[in-house]
Design a protein around this motif. Structure first.
Motif, PDB file in Angstrom:
ATOM      1  N   MET A   1       0.845  -1.200   0.000  1.00  0.00           N
ATOM      2  CA  MET A   1       0.000   0.000   0.000  1.00  0.00           C
ATOM      3  C   MET A   1       0.873   1.240   0.000  1.00  0.00           C
ATOM      4  O   MET A   1       1.783   1.367   0.817  1.00  0.00           O
ATOM      5  CB  MET A   1      -0.903   0.016   1.238  1.00  0.00           C
ATOM      6  N   GLN A   2       0.603   2.170  -0.896  1.00  0.00           N
ATOM      7  CA  GLN A   2       1.356   3.409  -0.949  1.00  0.00           C
ATOM      8  C   GLN A   2       0.786   4.419   0.044  1.00  0.00           C
ATOM      9  O   GLN A   2      -0.419   4.450   0.295  1.00  0.00           O
ATOM     10  CB  GLN A   2       1.310   4.001  -2.359  1.00  0.00           C
ATOM     11  N   THR A   3       1.658   5.217   0.618  1.00  0.00           N
ATOM     12  CA  THR A   3       1.223   6.220   1.593  1.00  0.00           C
ATOM     13  C   THR A   3       0.840   7.519   0.883  1.00  0.00           C
ATOM     14  O   THR A   3       1.316   7.808  -0.217  1.00  0.00           O
ATOM     15  CB  THR A   3       2.336   6.500   2.617  1.00  0.00           C
ATOM     16  N   LEU A   4      -0.006   8.288   1.537  1.00  0.00           N
ATOM     17  CA  LEU A   4      -0.438   9.583   1.006  1.00  0.00           C
ATOM     18  C   LEU A   4       0.487  10.668   1.549  1.00  0.00           C
ATOM     19  O   LEU A   4       0.460  10.979   2.740  1.00  0.00           O
ATOM     20  CB  LEU A   4      -1.886   9.854   1.412  1.00  0.00           C
ATOM     21  N   ASP A   5       1.315  11.214   0.680  1.00  0.00           N
ATOM     22  CA  ASP A   5       2.277  12.250   1.048  1.00  0.00           C
ATOM     23  C   ASP A   5       1.526  13.516   1.493  1.00  0.00           C
ATOM     24  O   ASP A   5       0.707  14.048   0.739  1.00  0.00           O
ATOM     25  CB  ASP A   5       3.163  12.552  -0.164  1.00  0.00           C
ATOM     26  N   PRO A   6       1.795  14.025   2.715  1.00  0.00           N
ATOM     27  CA  PRO A   6       1.114  15.248   3.169  1.00  0.00           C
ATOM     28  C   PRO A   6       1.290  16.429   2.225  1.00  0.00           C
ATOM     29  O   PRO A   6       0.375  17.240   2.073  1.00  0.00           O
ATOM     30  CB  PRO A   6       1.772  15.523   4.532  1.00  0.00           C
ATOM     31  N   ASP A   7       2.446  16.537   1.572  1.00  0.00           N
ATOM     32  CA  ASP A   7       2.654  17.636   0.630  1.00  0.00           C
ATOM     33  C   ASP A   7       1.683  17.544  -0.550  1.00  0.00           C
ATOM     34  O   ASP A   7       1.167  18.560  -1.029  1.00  0.00           O
ATOM     35  CB  ASP A   7       4.093  17.646   0.110  1.00  0.00           C
ATOM     36  N   LEU A   8       1.432  16.319  -1.011  1.00  0.00           N
ATOM     37  CA  LEU A   8       0.477  16.137  -2.096  1.00  0.00           C
ATOM     38  C   LEU A   8      -0.931  16.487  -1.630  1.00  0.00           C
ATOM     39  O   LEU A   8      -1.713  17.097  -2.377  1.00  0.00           O
ATOM     40  CB  LEU A   8       0.512  14.695  -2.606  1.00  0.00           C
ATOM     41  N   LEU A   9      -1.257  16.120  -0.403  1.00  0.00           N
ATOM     42  CA  LEU A   9      -2.580  16.422   0.134  1.00  0.00           C
ATOM     43  C   LEU A   9      -2.773  17.919   0.325  1.00  0.00           C
ATOM     44  O   LEU A   9      -3.868  18.453   0.100  1.00  0.00           O
ATOM     45  CB  LEU A   9      -2.787  15.688   1.460  1.00  0.00           C
ATOM     46  N   LYS A  10      -1.719  18.630   0.734  1.00  0.00           N
ATOM     47  CA  LYS A  10      -1.815  20.087   0.877  1.00  0.00           C
ATOM     48  C   LYS A  10      -2.109  20.745  -0.477  1.00  0.00           C
ATOM     49  O   LYS A  10      -2.931  21.660  -0.568  1.00  0.00           O
ATOM     50  CB  LYS A  10      -0.517  20.651   1.463  1.00  0.00           C
ATOM     51  N   THR A  11      -1.446  20.276  -1.509  1.00  0.00           N
ATOM     52  CA  THR A  11      -1.681  20.838  -2.833  1.00  0.00           C
ATOM     53  C   THR A  11      -3.084  20.496  -3.316  1.00  0.00           C
ATOM     54  O   THR A  11      -3.774  21.340  -3.916  1.00  0.00           O
ATOM     55  CB  THR A  11      -0.635  20.312  -3.832  1.00  0.00           C
ATOM     56  N   PHE A  12      -3.529  19.284  -3.046  1.00  0.00           N
ATOM     57  CA  PHE A  12      -4.886  18.879  -3.419  1.00  0.00           C
ATOM     58  C   PHE A  12      -5.926  19.773  -2.738  1.00  0.00           C
ATOM     59  O   PHE A  12      -6.856  20.264  -3.386  1.00  0.00           O
ATOM     60  CB  PHE A  12      -5.092  17.414  -3.030  1.00  0.00           C
ATOM     61  N   LEU A  13      -5.760  20.029  -1.446  1.00  0.00           N
ATOM     62  CA  LEU A  13      -6.704  20.890  -0.723  1.00  0.00           C
ATOM     63  C   LEU A  13      -6.593  22.341  -1.180  1.00  0.00           C
ATOM     64  O   LEU A  13      -7.573  23.085  -1.136  1.00  0.00           O
ATOM     65  CB  LEU A  13      -6.472  20.783   0.777  1.00  0.00           C
ATOM     66  N   GLY A  64     -12.397  12.177  -5.845  1.00  0.00           N
ATOM     67  CA  GLY A  64     -11.835  13.414  -5.310  1.00  0.00           C
ATOM     68  C   GLY A  64     -12.643  13.955  -4.159  1.00  0.00           C
ATOM     69  O   GLY A  64     -12.100  14.412  -3.149  1.00  0.00           O
ATOM     70  N   GLU A  65     -13.978  13.902  -4.282  1.00  0.00           N
ATOM     71  CA  GLU A  65     -14.846  14.349  -3.203  1.00  0.00           C
ATOM     72  C   GLU A  65     -14.601  13.524  -1.949  1.00  0.00           C
ATOM     73  O   GLU A  65     -14.559  14.053  -0.827  1.00  0.00           O
ATOM     74  CB  GLU A  65     -16.316  14.234  -3.627  1.00  0.00           C
ATOM     75  N   ASP A  66     -14.454  12.219  -2.110  1.00  0.00           N
ATOM     76  CA  ASP A  66     -14.202  11.347  -0.952  1.00  0.00           C
ATOM     77  C   ASP A  66     -12.867  11.664  -0.293  1.00  0.00           C
ATOM     78  O   ASP A  66     -12.730  11.559   0.936  1.00  0.00           O
ATOM     79  CB  ASP A  66     -14.204   9.879  -1.387  1.00  0.00           C
ATOM     80  N   LEU A  67     -11.878  12.040  -1.102  1.00  0.00           N
ATOM     81  CA  LEU A  67     -10.541  12.277  -0.563  1.00  0.00           C
ATOM     82  C   LEU A  67     -10.474  13.548   0.282  1.00  0.00           C
ATOM     83  O   LEU A  67      -9.627  13.640   1.176  1.00  0.00           O
ATOM     84  CB  LEU A  67      -9.527  12.353  -1.710  1.00  0.00           C
ATOM     85  N   VAL A  68     -11.345  14.526   0.013  1.00  0.00           N
ATOM     86  CA  VAL A  68     -11.262  15.815   0.711  1.00  0.00           C
ATOM     87  C   VAL A  68     -11.292  15.634   2.220  1.00  0.00           C
ATOM     88  O   VAL A  68     -10.427  16.146   2.952  1.00  0.00           O
ATOM     89  CB  VAL A  68     -12.399  16.757   0.258  1.00  0.00           C
ATOM     90  N   GLY A  69     -12.293  14.931   2.727  1.00  0.00           N
ATOM     91  CA  GLY A  69     -12.407  14.740   4.175  1.00  0.00           C
ATOM     92  C   GLY A  69     -11.221  13.991   4.744  1.00  0.00           C
ATOM     93  O   GLY A  69     -10.703  14.347   5.817  1.00  0.00           O
ATOM     94  N   HIS A  70     -10.788  12.947   4.048  1.00  0.00           N
ATOM     95  CA  HIS A  70      -9.627  12.184   4.520  1.00  0.00           C
ATOM     96  C   HIS A  70      -8.382  13.065   4.559  1.00  0.00           C
ATOM     97  O   HIS A  70      -7.588  13.004   5.511  1.00  0.00           O
ATOM     98  CB  HIS A  70      -9.388  10.978   3.610  1.00  0.00           C
ATOM     99  N   ALA A  71      -8.200  13.863   3.534  1.00  0.00           N
ATOM    100  CA  ALA A  71      -7.015  14.721   3.463  1.00  0.00           C
ATOM    101  C   ALA A  71      -6.987  15.704   4.626  1.00  0.00           C
ATOM    102  O   ALA A  71      -5.939  15.922   5.249  1.00  0.00           O
ATOM    103  CB  ALA A  71      -6.986  15.466   2.127  1.00  0.00           C
ATOM    104  N   ARG A  72      -8.125  16.315   4.934  1.00  0.00           N
ATOM    105  CA  ARG A  72      -8.153  17.280   6.041  1.00  0.00           C
ATOM    106  C   ARG A  72      -7.842  16.585   7.371  1.00  0.00           C
ATOM    107  O   ARG A  72      -7.125  17.125   8.211  1.00  0.00           O
ATOM    108  CB  ARG A  72      -9.517  17.965   6.094  1.00  0.00           C
ATOM    109  N   ARG A  73      -8.382  15.386   7.565  1.00  0.00           N
ATOM    110  CA  ARG A  73      -8.121  14.671   8.818  1.00  0.00           C
ATOM    111  C   ARG A  73      -6.658  14.241   8.925  1.00  0.00           C
ATOM    112  O   ARG A  73      -6.047  14.339   9.995  1.00  0.00           O
ATOM    113  CB  ARG A  73      -9.041  13.453   8.929  1.00  0.00           C
ATOM    114  N   ILE A  74      -6.086  13.767   7.825  1.00  0.00           N
ATOM    115  CA  ILE A  74      -4.678  13.339   7.838  1.00  0.00           C
ATOM    116  C   ILE A  74      -3.763  14.515   8.176  1.00  0.00           C
ATOM    117  O   ILE A  74      -2.873  14.397   9.021  1.00  0.00           O
ATOM    118  CB  ILE A  74      -4.295  12.723   6.476  1.00  0.00           C
TER     119      ILE A  74
END
Length: 300
Positions: A1-13, A64-74
């Motif tokens: 399983m690949q991890t979700l890089d916080p830097d990528l999540l910041k750019t996504f948000l 993408g919609e599903d990822l938003v909530g996960h990204a904010r929590r991470i």
């Protein structure tokens, strides 16, 4: 399983909150091509498209919609863990100065997170204009300041870039004249200078219909429908909305704000500066502003 890089999540948000890849690039301080590459990398990790074409721009797919909530929590958990490790033994005081824009939007959530993990650190907060804050930082009255950037400085630990926007009252302008009525802060103010320069460059007529020494006075004048003003989206609440495009208002530049730290600041101030530098651009989620943009504010 690949991890979700916080830097990528910041750019996504940043895309989610800014509404476009260009705005996201401005928020995170990267080039548009770098942001596009990050979104491609995140798509590859997730295994599904996150963005899809919508008219002339792009929107979120169901994934993408599903990822938003996960990204904010991470990202919130990352921030909480970092602060907890930093704040175990911290005490003392931190004197912070900020413009009203960030005092209203962004700063409260981050200060709350900091206070939870640094319970023995006393916060002293000063809200003022950029020139005043810069002087207070230089004199040692402040440890940390968030102020409009005039030029690069050696004590900068972060730079925030946010689009300037024309704002008006949600109820509309009370007068419709050939000259565009403006509400501006008294000199010297970067937004005032940008507004006047934009009209001069475009060759459009304007008049200063309201002036104020404070942002509270400026907000009152705009809310009354006396005039338009120029700020960032963080100022767009309590009855203010973005002026509609059919008013033909001139284009304006990106506003730059510097996060500045006194060079001999104590560790708690350094921790708070690092927190601001990594999170302030996304804090205060301006996405809700886009829901109010379509409301009319009158025509000149």
């Amino acid at each position: 399983m690949q991890t979700l890089d916080p830097d990528l999540l910041k750019t996504f948000l940043a895309f989610v909150d800014g509404g476009s890849l260009a705005q996201a690039a401005s928020i995170v301080g990267r080039s548009p091509s770098a942001v596009t590459a990050q979104m491609q990398r995140l798509k590859d990790i997730v295994g599904e498209p996150l963005l899809a074409r919508q008219g002339r721009g792009r929107g979120l797919t169901p994934a993408g919609e599903d990822l938003v909530g996960h990204a904010r929590r991470i990202l919130a958990l990352h921030r909480e863990a970092w602060l907890a490790l930093k704040g175990v033994r911290a005490d003392g005081r931190v004197a912070i100065g900020t413009t009203q824009d960030f005092a209203d939007s962004g700063l409260p959530d981050l200060l709350r997170a900091f206070a939870v993990t640094h319970p023995r650190v006393r916060i002293e907060l000063r809200v003022g204009r950029s020139a005043e804050l810069a002087q207070a930082l230089q004199s040692g009255t402040l440890d940390l300041a968030i102020a409009m950037r005039q030029a690069p400085a050696s004590d900068e630990v972060g730079v925030l870039r946010e689009p300037m926007v024309w704002l008006c009252s949600q109820k509309g302008l009370i007068s419709r004249q050939d000259e565009v009525p403006l509400a501006l802060l008294d000199p010297h103010c970067g937004f005032r200078e940008a507004a006047i320069a934009a009209f001069d460059t475009a060759g459009r007529r304007y008049r200063i219909a309201a002036g104020s020494a404070s942002l509270a006075g400026l907000r009152t004048a705009v809310n009354a429908g006396i005039a338009l003003t120029l700020r960032t989206v963080r100022f767009a609440h309590f009855g203010l909305v973005e002026a509609p495009r059919d008013l033909g208002l001139p284009p304006v530049p990106i506003a730059e704000f510097a996060i500045r730290l006194r060079q001999d600041a104590e560790p708690p101030a350094q921790d708070l500066a690092a927190l601001f530098s990594g999170n302030l651009a996304l804090a205060g989620a301006p996405s809700s502003f886009r829901e109010r943009k379509s409301r009319p504010c009158g025509r000149l």
